[in-house]
Design a protein around this motif. Structure first.
Motif, mmCIF file in Angstrom:
data_model
loop_
_atom_site.group_PDB
_atom_site.id
_atom_site.type_symbol
_atom_site.label_atom_id
_atom_site.label_comp_id
_atom_site.label_asym_id
_atom_site.label_seq_id
_atom_site.Cartn_x
_atom_site.Cartn_y
_atom_site.Cartn_z
ATOM 1 N N ALA A 145 -34.242 -59.526 -12.644
ATOM 2 C CA ALA A 145 -34.712 -58.145 -12.543
ATOM 3 C C ALA A 145 -34.513 -57.405 -13.861
ATOM 4 C CB ALA A 145 -33.990 -57.432 -11.402
ATOM 5 N N PHE A 146 -33.385 -57.616 -14.512
ATOM 6 C CA PHE A 146 -33.152 -56.960 -15.803
ATOM 7 C C PHE A 146 -34.109 -57.505 -16.860
ATOM 8 C CE2 PHE A 146 -28.812 -55.600 -14.338
ATOM 9 C CZ PHE A 146 -29.003 -54.253 -14.573
ATOM 10 N N GLU A 147 -34.378 -58.801 -16.827
ATOM 11 C CA GLU A 147 -35.301 -59.367 -17.798
ATOM 12 C C GLU A 147 -36.689 -58.756 -17.638
ATOM 13 O OE1 GLU A 147 -37.050 -63.683 -19.247
ATOM 14 O OE2 GLU A 147 -36.904 -63.156 -17.130
ATOM 15 N N ALA A 148 -37.079 -58.502 -16.398
ATOM 16 C CA ALA A 148 -38.408 -57.934 -16.142
ATOM 17 C C ALA A 148 -38.568 -56.548 -16.750
ATOM 18 C CB ALA A 148 -38.662 -57.887 -14.640
ATOM 19 N N THR A 149 -37.459 -55.851 -16.991
ATOM 20 C CA THR A 149 -37.530 -54.499 -17.572
ATOM 21 C C THR A 149 -37.657 -54.518 -19.085
ATOM 22 O OG1 THR A 149 -35.147 -54.192 -17.987
ATOM 23 C CG2 THR A 149 -35.952 -53.756 -15.747
ATOM 24 N N GLY A 150 -37.463 -55.686 -19.705
ATOM 25 C CA GLY A 150 -37.401 -55.734 -21.160
ATOM 26 C C GLY A 150 -36.075 -55.255 -21.716
ATOM 27 N N LEU A 151 -35.042 -55.275 -20.877
ATOM 28 C CA LEU A 151 -33.704 -54.867 -21.326
ATOM 29 C C LEU A 151 -33.337 -55.626 -22.596
ATOM 30 C CD1 LEU A 151 -31.177 -53.190 -20.173
ATOM 31 C CD2 LEU A 151 -30.285 -55.432 -19.530
#
Length: 501
Positions: free
Chosen positions: A211-217
């Motif tokens: 989920a964090f990767e999907a945000t471009g974090l």
């Protein structure tokens, strides 16, 4: 890796330590193992309480990988802290959207991992509420605090700096809710986060990472890692972690404190609980009964603030017990994959066996069991355990003093408020206590005398993110949620600035 032929296909590095893998679930939502280029010989195996199969297996990180995780977290932290609070908040809300967007996959996956029935739909209501609230208050909660006595020619204030690298050791019973309590505010405060999730909910850490990767974090601001106990203790003792939040047993909390001794890192420990309820003569009984049954048996009783003992005023005791038992009989045991199931199996068979021992001891000492449930799955060594209500209990019985963490509750008659308070305080724990009455002032007066972190009136088993979540005695130390939660995830830094003369 997964046993049998029910595997999906995954490629990538180890459990989100570096790159987050792209994984395709196999049948029933099961994921294949994700192996690093430098593969550990030891693996963590997740045994499903549904059928005893190995649902997932992951290799533990190597020493080199652990070192790399910490170094990357440390290197990423200044750049992350340099972002505005508003920009960090945008990442958190995007993370929330990405996570909730996978609900259809996550709900059955949770049933397989720890047994919660699919009818409850995961933990997304609380995850949304807590994430959104902590993002909403961040600007104010993290703002510099001016000195209370202004002085001409000086600028004086206290700033809240991020702690640095925060480690979250999350439990299996509410694997998303409990982790969010620290992950979101720690990131909002400008720290980087390393997550080590419980073996029983091994895939939850990967869900967070994706989920964090999907945000471009920004890379390495959040990292998920699989560790065994010895590796965890070694990492905490290394002095390279600035804060750890642990939710689990008292024994686990003591091990965390021992491992961290001498490092001067800060700790947040939410440990055991034996949460009581007190039903007064003026309580609205039907409301109290329905809510206390749910508070005792939801999630198979595996709730940090679940109701484990109930004290009822003698004037309404008989009516309460009759109604409570009738309501409890609606909480039937079943397969958590079935949408009609109310109570699923406990996460592990040893937890169910402990409840069986508590019940047997109470019956030997004179207690009465009311449910009379016959279920062929309810045998020693099985995680399937029906709900149970005991009366004729006292504080010489383990079920009234030792944490049960399962679908069993004792109901005890009391004469007055003094006796109720004495019994409520007769516990090594203090997380929440609920009081059931129509008299608010009386509830406050009783609550003032109860040794607990939260006092409820006419409700139970709920975390309000606007109120601090904390405990007393062996329940642990530290605090989460609310503005006070931010205080516990930052360090004060004073600025005493004198204008040039």
């Amino acid at each position: 890796m997964i046993g049998g032929s029910r595997t999906g296909n995954c490629t990538g590095d180890l459990n989100g330590i570096d790159a987050i893998s792209e994984c395709s679930p196999g049948p029933e939502g099961r994921y294949s193992g994700i192996f690093a280029r430098e593969t550990s010989l030891e693996t963590i195996r997740l045994k499903s309480p549904i059928d005893g199969s190995i649902y997932a297996e992951r290799p533990v990180a190597t020493d080199a990988q652990i070192n790399a995780v910490v170094e990357r977290a440390r290197a990423a932290q200044p750049g992350w802290a340099a972002l505005s609070i508003a920009d960090r908040g945008k990442y958190m809300l995007a993370f929330l959207e990405a996570l909730v967007g996978k609900a259809d996959e996550i709900v059955p996956e949770l049933a397989w991992q720890m047994g919660r029935p699919v009818r409850y739909g995961g933990e997304f209501g609380g995850v949304k509420e807590r994430t959104q609230y902590m993002v909403e208050i961040a600007e104010k909660a993290l703002a510099p605090v001016p000195a209370s006595n202004p002085k001409d020619g000086f600028r004086r204030y206290v700033k809240r700096d991020p702690l640095g690298v925060v480690m979250v050791i999350a439990p299996w019973n509410y694997p998303y809710l409990t982790a969010v309590n620290t992950i979101v505010p720690a990131l909002m405060a400008g720290s980087t986060v390393i997550l080590k999730h419980a073996a029983q909910t091994l895939l939850v850490g990967e869900r967070f990472a994706r989920a964090f990767e999907a945000t471009g974090l920004p890379k390495h601001v959040f990292q998920n890692v699989v560790l065994n106990h010895a590796q965890t203790e070694k990492l905490l003792g290394s002095g390279r972690i600035d804060h750890v939040n642990f939710t689990g047993s008292v024994a686990g909390g003591r091990a965390i404190e021992k491992a961290a001794a001498g490092t001067f890192m800060t700790l947040g420990l939410e440990l055991g609980g034996k949460d009581p309820a007190y039903v007064l003569p003026d309580a609205k009984l039907d409301h109290a009964i329905a809510n206390l049954v749910e508070g005792a048996f939801f999630n198979s009783g595996q709730c940090c603030c679940g109701i484990e003992r109930i004290y009822v005023h003698e004037k309404v005791y008989d009516d309460f017990v009759d109604g409570f038992v009738a309501e409890a009989r609606q909480w039937t045991l079943g397969d958590p994959r079935d949408k009609d199931t109310v109570i699923g199996p406990m996460a592990q068979s040893r937890f169910a066996d402990f409840i069986r021992e508590q019940k047997a001891e109470a019956l030997r000492k004179g207690a009465t069991a009311h449910m009379n449930t016959k279920d062929e799955r309810d045998t020693a060594g099985s995680p399937y355990l029906p709900a149970e209500v005991l009366t004729g209990v006292n504080h010489q019985m383990s079920v009234m003093r030792e944490e049960s963490f399962g679908p069993i509750v004792g109901v005890m008659k009391v004469r007055d408020d003094d006796e109720a308070v004495t019994l409520m305080n007769d516990s090594p724990y203090g997380l929440t206590a609920s009081i059931w009455t129509r008299d608010t002032e009386r509830a406050i007066a009783i609550g003032d005398r109860v040794e607990t972190g939260t006092v409820f009136m006419n409700r139970c088993d709920y975390l309000d993110p606007a109120l601090v979540w904390t405990g007393v005695k062996d329940t642990g130390k530290g605090a989460a949620l609310s503005a006070i939660g931010y205080d516990n995830l930052t360090r004060p830094k004073s600025y005493h600035l004198r204008e040039a003369i």
